[in-house]
Design a protein around this motif. Structure first.
Motif, mmCIF file in Angstrom:
data_model
loop_
_atom_site.group_PDB
_atom_site.id
_atom_site.type_symbol
_atom_site.label_atom_id
_atom_site.label_comp_id
_atom_site.label_asym_id
_atom_site.label_seq_id
_atom_site.Cartn_x
_atom_site.Cartn_y
_atom_site.Cartn_z
ATOM 1 N N SER A 59 0.841 -1.203 0.000
ATOM 2 C CA SER A 59 0.000 0.000 0.000
ATOM 3 C C SER A 59 0.874 1.250 0.000
ATOM 4 C CB SER A 59 -0.923 0.001 1.227
ATOM 5 O OG SER A 59 -1.656 -1.195 1.267
ATOM 6 N N GLU A 158 -0.293 -9.708 -6.575
ATOM 7 C CA GLU A 158 -0.833 -11.077 -6.525
ATOM 8 C C GLU A 158 -0.281 -11.965 -7.629
ATOM 9 O OE1 GLU A 158 -5.109 -10.593 -6.359
ATOM 10 O OE2 GLU A 158 -4.935 -9.248 -4.635
ATOM 11 N N LYS A 184 1.525 -13.587 -0.028
ATOM 12 C CA LYS A 184 1.962 -13.393 -1.418
ATOM 13 C C LYS A 184 2.967 -14.492 -1.801
ATOM 14 C CE LYS A 184 -0.396 -9.641 -0.906
ATOM 15 N NZ LYS A 184 -1.377 -8.830 -1.484
HETATM 16 C C1 LIG Z 1 -1.755 -7.366 -0.964
HETATM 17 C C2 LIG Z 1 -2.131 -6.370 -1.966
HETATM 18 C C3 LIG Z 1 -1.833 -5.009 -1.840
HETATM 19 C C4 LIG Z 1 -1.371 -4.374 -0.566
HETATM 20 O O1 LIG Z 1 -0.241 -4.833 -0.055
HETATM 21 P P1 LIG Z 1 0.119 -4.614 1.504
HETATM 22 O O2 LIG Z 1 1.528 -5.033 1.550
HETATM 23 O O3 LIG Z 1 -0.792 -5.509 2.284
HETATM 24 O O4 LIG Z 1 -0.094 -3.181 1.812
HETATM 25 C C5 LIG Z 1 -2.076 -4.160 -2.894
HETATM 26 N N1 LIG Z 1 -2.655 -4.614 -4.018
HETATM 27 C C6 LIG Z 1 -3.012 -5.902 -4.168
HETATM 28 C C7 LIG Z 1 -3.631 -6.318 -5.432
HETATM 29 C C8 LIG Z 1 -2.793 -6.813 -3.143
HETATM 30 O O5 LIG Z 1 -3.172 -8.088 -3.284
#
Ligand SMILES: *Cc1c(COP(=O)(O)O)cnc(C)c1O
Length: 371
Positions: A59, A158, A184
């Motif tokens: 994020s 993802e 992830k």
């Molecule tokens: C997990 C995810 C995020 C955010 O990542 P964080 O490390 O949890 O902040 C952003 N975009 C997608 C598509 C995600 O799956």
């Protein structure tokens, strides 16, 4: 006592402990430690981009990407209605306006055909988010970006290691972002990465993750707002170890996906993920099920919960987020495919740490639901 089967468990089976011990033994634990540069360089090389900027999470990477591309007051940014809230939040906080497109009912990705009609004179960028392990059909979006002079932020959180027509996802955006959250394909606990081929953008990203300290100015004098979004050496040490095993991780995710596909063949009343499409083969970030009805979805989640099997509902649509509604966004907008996915979709244990036994149990219990 039955052991619960968690919706995600990470796999930390390589050099993680060894590299962490190196951090502790040398005293390098902050973002100044040597694993950070190593991870940035190795990850950028793996995806095929010139510059990597490691950050605190995915994020944070989006916040930086949005500010770096100078998205602000009234700028429109096209993105999917069906995704995590992070991209929309980054744009709204920067003063921009998210403009949504519905999901494709087969791939669950943004419906590429709806994008062009949403482009206006205010459109500045498109945030392409690859959903659940199957990439977006990105070539037509890149064409639009060229024709209309738009920037692409590619959210490849993802699809780490996934390819689109043979090239790595995350290699297409002007700026691409990744997350290394424990669910992830590789993890650093919390963590993220920004990739770009543009040196100026990369330098700006580095500055923004570090409180926007001026690289050549007097220390503690700031002319721009930034964040502390730095990644620690401890996180980067995990990242380097995880990246060494990424081929194995991808292989294992594919096996988990295929086992579910095979084991749940007879399951009636649910749509399951596509195994492949002409431009990619699924890497099953999660194994999602979309029930024919909301009632069936809720009943199945409840039933699995009773059997101590973890699930997560699908994303909730952006236009239905209370926070955005309070802000007056997305009034009277409707995205029927995304709404159905949000209400009827959930995913089952799909983590890299899932054992064969556990997966066999999930399959058996799910099959018994209707039997
Ligand atoms: C997990 C995810 C995020 C955010 O990542 P964080 O490390 O949890 O902040 C952003 N975009 C997608 C598509 C995600 O799956």
């Amino acid at each position: 006592m039955i052991q619960p089967i968690l919706v995600n468990t990470p796999l930390l089976a390589g050099n993680e402990l060894k590299y962490l011990a190196e951090c502790i033994n040398t005293g390098w634990i902050s973002s100044e430690g040597p694993f950070v540069c190593r991870f940035q360089e190795q990850f950028a090389a793996y995806i095929g981009k010139k510059y990597g900027v490691a950050v605190a999470n995915g994020s944070a990477a989006l916040d930086i990407a949005v500010q770096c591309l100078q998205i602000c007051d009234g700028d429109e940014v096209i993105m999917p209605a069906f995704t995590i809230i992070s991209p929309a939040l980054s744009v709204v906080r920067a003063g921009g306006i998210p403009v949504l497109v519905d999901a494709d009912p087969h791939t669950w990705n943004m419906n590429v055909e709806e994008i062009e009609a949403k482009i206006t004179v205010k459109t500045k960028a498109i945030i392409v988010v690859h959903i659940y392990g199957l990439p977006v059909d990105i070539n037509p979006i890149l064409d639009l970006a060229t024709r209309y002079g738009l920037k692409i932020i590619e959210d490849a959180a993802e699809v780490i290691g996934q390819t689109y027509r043979g090239e790595k996802c995350g290699s297409f955006g002007d700026i691409s972002i990744f997350s290394f959250y424990p669910n992830k394909h590789i993890t650093t606990g919390e963590g993220g990465m920004i990739l770009t081929d543009n040196e100026e953008l990369a330098n700006h990203c580095r500055k923004l993750r570090n409180l926007a300290f001026e690289p050549n100015g007097r220390r503690f004098v700031h002319i721009e707002s930034g964040w502390n979004y730095r990644m620690t050496n401890l996180q980067a040490a995990l990242g380097v170890a995880q990246l060494e095993n990424i081929s194995f991780h991808l292989e294992k995710k594919r096996v988990i996906g295929l086992n579910y596909k095979q084991g749940l063949k007879q399951l009636k009343g649910y749509q399951q993920p596509l195994h492949s499409i002409d431009y990619a083969e699924n890497i099953y970030w999660v194994y999602g099920l979309v029930a024919d009805t909301q009632e069936l979805c809720e009943a199945t989640i409840q039933y699995l919960h009773q059997h101590k099997i973890g699930t997560r509902p699908f994303f909730w649509c952006m236009h239905e987020q209370p926070f955005f509604k309070q802000k007056g966004l997305f009034k009277n907008e409707s995205y029927p495919v995304a709404e159905k996915l949000a209400r009827n979709g959930f995913y089952i244990p799909s983590g890299l740490g899932l054992s064969e036994n556990e997966q066999a149990n999930v399959i058996e219990i799910l099959n018994a639901f209707h039997g």
